[in-house]
Design a protein around this motif. Sequence first.
Motif, PDB file in Angstrom:
ATOM      1  N   GLY A 292       0.797  -1.225   0.000  1.00  0.00           N
ATOM      2  CA  GLY A 292       0.000   0.000   0.000  1.00  0.00           C
ATOM      3  C   GLY A 292       0.822   1.263   0.000  1.00  0.00           C
ATOM      4  N   GLY A 293       2.126   1.142  -0.289  1.00  0.00           N
ATOM      5  CA  GLY A 293       3.002   2.301  -0.261  1.00  0.00           C
ATOM      6  C   GLY A 293       3.393   2.759  -1.651  1.00  0.00           C
ATOM      7  N   ALA A 294       4.255   3.748  -1.715  1.00  0.00           N
ATOM      8  CA  ALA A 294       4.757   4.295  -2.980  1.00  0.00           C
ATOM      9  C   ALA A 294       6.141   4.870  -2.728  1.00  0.00           C
ATOM     10  CB  ALA A 294       3.820   5.364  -3.524  1.00  0.00           C
ATOM     11  N   TRP A 296       9.407   7.600  -3.162  1.00  0.00           N
ATOM     12  CA  TRP A 296       9.566   8.998  -2.771  1.00  0.00           C
ATOM     13  C   TRP A 296       9.088   9.988  -3.829  1.00  0.00           C
ATOM     14  CZ3 TRP A 296      12.937  12.568  -5.164  1.00  0.00           C
ATOM     15  CH2 TRP A 296      13.730  12.033  -6.188  1.00  0.00           C
ATOM     16  N   ASP A 297       9.247   9.622  -5.123  1.00  0.00           N
ATOM     17  CA  ASP A 297       8.877  10.566  -6.181  1.00  0.00           C
ATOM     18  C   ASP A 297       7.375  10.797  -6.233  1.00  0.00           C
ATOM     19  OD1 ASP A 297       8.969   7.798  -7.036  1.00  0.00           O
ATOM     20  OD2 ASP A 297       8.373   8.512  -9.015  1.00  0.00           O
ATOM     21  N   VAL A 298       6.586   9.808  -5.804  1.00  0.00           N
ATOM     22  CA  VAL A 298       5.136   9.967  -5.778  1.00  0.00           C
ATOM     23  C   VAL A 298       4.735  10.981  -4.711  1.00  0.00           C
ATOM     24  CG1 VAL A 298       2.946   8.787  -5.305  1.00  0.00           C
ATOM     25  CG2 VAL A 298       4.734   7.633  -6.638  1.00  0.00           C
ATOM     26  N   TRP A 299       5.347  10.873  -3.542  1.00  0.00           N
ATOM     27  CA  TRP A 299       4.971  11.745  -2.428  1.00  0.00           C
ATOM     28  C   TRP A 299       5.501  13.164  -2.595  1.00  0.00           C
ATOM     29  CZ3 TRP A 299       1.183   9.560  -0.217  1.00  0.00           C
ATOM     30  CH2 TRP A 299       1.147   8.173  -0.048  1.00  0.00           C
ATOM     31  N   THR A 300       6.520  13.351  -3.421  1.00  0.00           N
ATOM     32  CA  THR A 300       7.085  14.693  -3.613  1.00  0.00           C
ATOM     33  C   THR A 300       6.648  15.307  -4.933  1.00  0.00           C
ATOM     34  OG1 THR A 300       9.091  13.722  -4.582  1.00  0.00           O
ATOM     35  CG2 THR A 300       9.104  14.161  -2.215  1.00  0.00           C
ATOM     36  N   HIS A 301       5.712  14.676  -5.628  1.00  0.00           N
ATOM     37  CA  HIS A 301       5.257  15.200  -6.919  1.00  0.00           C
ATOM     38  C   HIS A 301       4.681  16.608  -6.751  1.00  0.00           C
ATOM     39  CE1 HIS A 301       3.752  15.147 -11.008  1.00  0.00           C
ATOM     40  NE2 HIS A 301       2.553  15.527 -10.555  1.00  0.00           N
ATOM     41  N   GLY A 302       5.115  17.505  -7.635  1.00  0.00           N
ATOM     42  CA  GLY A 302       4.644  18.883  -7.567  1.00  0.00           C
ATOM     43  C   GLY A 302       5.378  19.731  -6.559  1.00  0.00           C
ATOM     44  N   LEU A 366       9.616   5.805   2.284  1.00  0.00           N
ATOM     45  CA  LEU A 366       8.746   6.566   3.201  1.00  0.00           C
ATOM     46  C   LEU A 366       7.595   5.679   3.697  1.00  0.00           C
ATOM     47  CD1 LEU A 366       8.590   9.921   1.175  1.00  0.00           C
ATOM     48  CD2 LEU A 366      10.102   9.346   3.091  1.00  0.00           C
ATOM     49  N   PRO A 367       7.914   4.620   4.436  1.00  0.00           N
ATOM     50  CA  PRO A 367       6.902   3.615   4.787  1.00  0.00           C
ATOM     51  C   PRO A 367       5.780   4.124   5.674  1.00  0.00           C
ATOM     52  CG  PRO A 367       8.902   3.279   6.072  1.00  0.00           C
ATOM     53  CD  PRO A 367       9.231   4.324   5.050  1.00  0.00           C
ATOM     54  N   PHE A 368       5.960   5.288   6.254  1.00  0.00           N
ATOM     55  CA  PHE A 368       4.920   5.857   7.116  1.00  0.00           C
ATOM     56  C   PHE A 368       3.853   6.594   6.312  1.00  0.00           C
ATOM     57  CE2 PHE A 368       8.950   8.094   7.151  1.00  0.00           C
ATOM     58  CZ  PHE A 368       8.634   9.268   6.486  1.00  0.00           C
ATOM     59  N   LEU A 369       3.970   6.576   4.966  1.00  0.00           N
ATOM     60  CA  LEU A 369       2.955   7.142   4.086  1.00  0.00           C
ATOM     61  C   LEU A 369       2.398   6.024   3.222  1.00  0.00           C
ATOM     62  CD1 LEU A 369       4.840  10.371   2.905  1.00  0.00           C
ATOM     63  CD2 LEU A 369       3.140  10.180   4.734  1.00  0.00           C
ATOM     64  N   THR A 370       1.084   5.981   3.042  1.00  0.00           N
ATOM     65  CA  THR A 370       0.473   4.920   2.244  1.00  0.00           C
ATOM     66  C   THR A 370      -0.551   5.507   1.279  1.00  0.00           C
ATOM     67  OG1 THR A 370      -1.282   4.520   3.871  1.00  0.00           O
ATOM     68  CG2 THR A 370       0.751   3.219   4.084  1.00  0.00           C
ATOM     69  N   THR A 371      -0.634   4.906   0.112  1.00  0.00           N
ATOM     70  CA  THR A 371      -1.626   5.338  -0.875  1.00  0.00           C
ATOM     71  C   THR A 371      -3.029   4.880  -0.506  1.00  0.00           C
ATOM     72  OG1 THR A 371      -1.201   3.337  -2.179  1.00  0.00           O
ATOM     73  CG2 THR A 371       0.072   5.293  -2.738  1.00  0.00           C
ATOM     74  N   THR A 372      -3.111   3.867   0.350  1.00  0.00           N
ATOM     75  CA  THR A 372      -4.416   3.337   0.762  1.00  0.00           C
ATOM     76  C   THR A 372      -5.040   4.131   1.901  1.00  0.00           C
ATOM     77  OG1 THR A 372      -3.366   1.825   2.331  1.00  0.00           O
ATOM     78  CG2 THR A 372      -3.729   1.010   0.086  1.00  0.00           C
ATOM     79  N   THR A 376      -3.181   0.448   9.185  1.00  0.00           N
ATOM     80  CA  THR A 376      -2.607  -0.901   9.270  1.00  0.00           C
ATOM     81  C   THR A 376      -1.407  -1.044   8.340  1.00  0.00           C
ATOM     82  OG1 THR A 376      -4.758  -1.851   9.808  1.00  0.00           O
ATOM     83  CG2 THR A 376      -3.071  -3.359   8.993  1.00  0.00           C
ATOM     84  N   ASP A 377      -1.550  -0.568   7.095  1.00  0.00           N
ATOM     85  CA  ASP A 377      -0.438  -0.629   6.145  1.00  0.00           C
ATOM     86  C   ASP A 377       0.746   0.187   6.642  1.00  0.00           C
ATOM     87  OD1 ASP A 377      -1.771  -2.282   4.414  1.00  0.00           O
ATOM     88  OD2 ASP A 377      -2.459  -0.679   3.080  1.00  0.00           O
ATOM     89  N   MET A 378       0.482   1.356   7.204  1.00  0.00           N
ATOM     90  CA  MET A 378       1.554   2.204   7.691  1.00  0.00           C
ATOM     91  C   MET A 378       2.324   1.514   8.813  1.00  0.00           C
ATOM     92  SD  MET A 378       1.374   5.841   9.689  1.00  0.00           S
ATOM     93  CE  MET A 378       0.920   4.968  11.194  1.00  0.00           C
ATOM     94  N   VAL A 379       1.594   0.978   9.787  1.00  0.00           N
ATOM     95  CA  VAL A 379       2.247   0.306  10.908  1.00  0.00           C
ATOM     96  C   VAL A 379       3.016  -0.923  10.424  1.00  0.00           C
ATOM     97  CG1 VAL A 379       1.848  -0.954  13.053  1.00  0.00           C
ATOM     98  CG2 VAL A 379       0.575   1.147  12.591  1.00  0.00           C
ATOM     99  N   ARG A 380       2.379  -1.702   9.533  1.00  0.00           N
ATOM    100  CA  ARG A 380       3.035  -2.908   9.031  1.00  0.00           C
ATOM    101  C   ARG A 380       4.323  -2.556   8.277  1.00  0.00           C
ATOM    102  NH1 ARG A 380      -0.412  -4.356   5.464  1.00  0.00           N
ATOM    103  NH2 ARG A 380      -1.719  -5.659   6.813  1.00  0.00           N
TER     104      ARG A 380
END
Length: 444
Positions: A292-294, A296-302, A366-372, A376-380
């Motif tokens: 459920g993650g992505a 770094w380039d996804v989270w810094t887009h824009g 950046l596992p503490f950020l999730t696209t979902t 649960t995904d973040m903690v996992r």
Amino acid sequence: MLTNIGYKPDPMSKSADPCPKSAVSHGVGIAGLVGLGLWTLVARHYGMNGPNAGLAAVVACGIPMVLWSLLVDKVHRNPSTGVDWNAPARSVRSMLDISLVKIAGLWATWLAIAVCYCIGRWYWTGSYRFAMDLLMAAAPWLLLLSIPYVIWLDRRLVEPRDACFAFGQWVIGGAAGKADMAQVANHARAWAVKGFFTAFMISIVPGNFASVIDWRLDDLLHNPVALTGFLIGIMFMIDVCMATVGYLLTMKPLDSHIRTANPYLGGWLAALLCYPPFVMMGAGGPFDYHGGGAEWDVWTHGMPALQWGLGALLVLLTAIYAWATVAFGIRFSNLTHRGILTHGPYRWTRHPAYLTKNLFWWFSSLPFLTTTGSLTDMVRNCALLGVTNAVYYWRARTEEQHLSADPAYQAYSDWMARNAPVPRFFAWVVGRKPDAPRETQPAE
């Protein structure tokens, strides 16, 4: 009689607590980088991106390192080679019995590795197939050349009855004498390392080299994500090519032979968990921290400023990781002792590659950020990346346990505790003060 008089060095004096000498010089790795860089430019110019071009990259960085080692550092003269070049060479007749036992042991070792390759189905699919084809083509030449090489070397070794000889005794049986089983075990471990990791490294060389050759440079300086990816690709190519040279050149005349292989089961388990087919951190594996993650380039887009900053950090971490491999010169390999390094990034921390690799994973995924949006995904993801970090800490500790049998490593480790920024930082965190070095003088 020697007495401890305490330690009160001038804090401004570099000679007050000198770092132990490194087994490898800076020049070896630099020579390899120059050779690899020149070949990469040629390959890019002519569009040579095939597997053989990748293999040529290994040769291009290996030859300059060998020449530097022999002509500048003169490593063949080191006592640790076990070779006495000044003494008259023994006659072939006097050494033939010993050499034949060693050749039998060496060939039996290669046969055992070949059987393991046949058993492992993964060796015959995907990128591994190139490694198998190459090793099969090289096998007849290795068998043929091993005969004069072993005889030539035995005539000059101070003690030719080494681990290979012991293994040959064990293979042949009573006719060759009773084998030293400790030596047999060390021989088996050393060649298990070489057999397992050499095939893996050869298999990933073509892909890493091609990724650099094929990369399009259009608008690279205006796209932080593309530039970051290109520079990271270069660093990984350097790491892979240099490491492959290390696995191939385990030779006493180059002083790059394996002194000992890690005898601890925990060390082997920790290392093998990080490599196929046993890797636990890959996609779908038990320690996969990308659910459920992505990246770094996804989270810094824009956010170009953040992309430039985070991209620069990732490149820096990868550069230190590659530098840690370059520092080995022709001596890189896992699970082995081939001389103690004390230069380059190994003056900052005892495990620069592990430290930077694990930091890279945190900042790139950046596992503490999730696209979902799932907690649960973040903690996992965070927990599993923490488990991955723990595996590498385990690897580091077992490596220290292995190397600590060498007084040279003990001296290096003690010096690092007193002087290196990373060990001193963690010592400060836990409130521990490093021991002062001992200074001795004759008692009055």
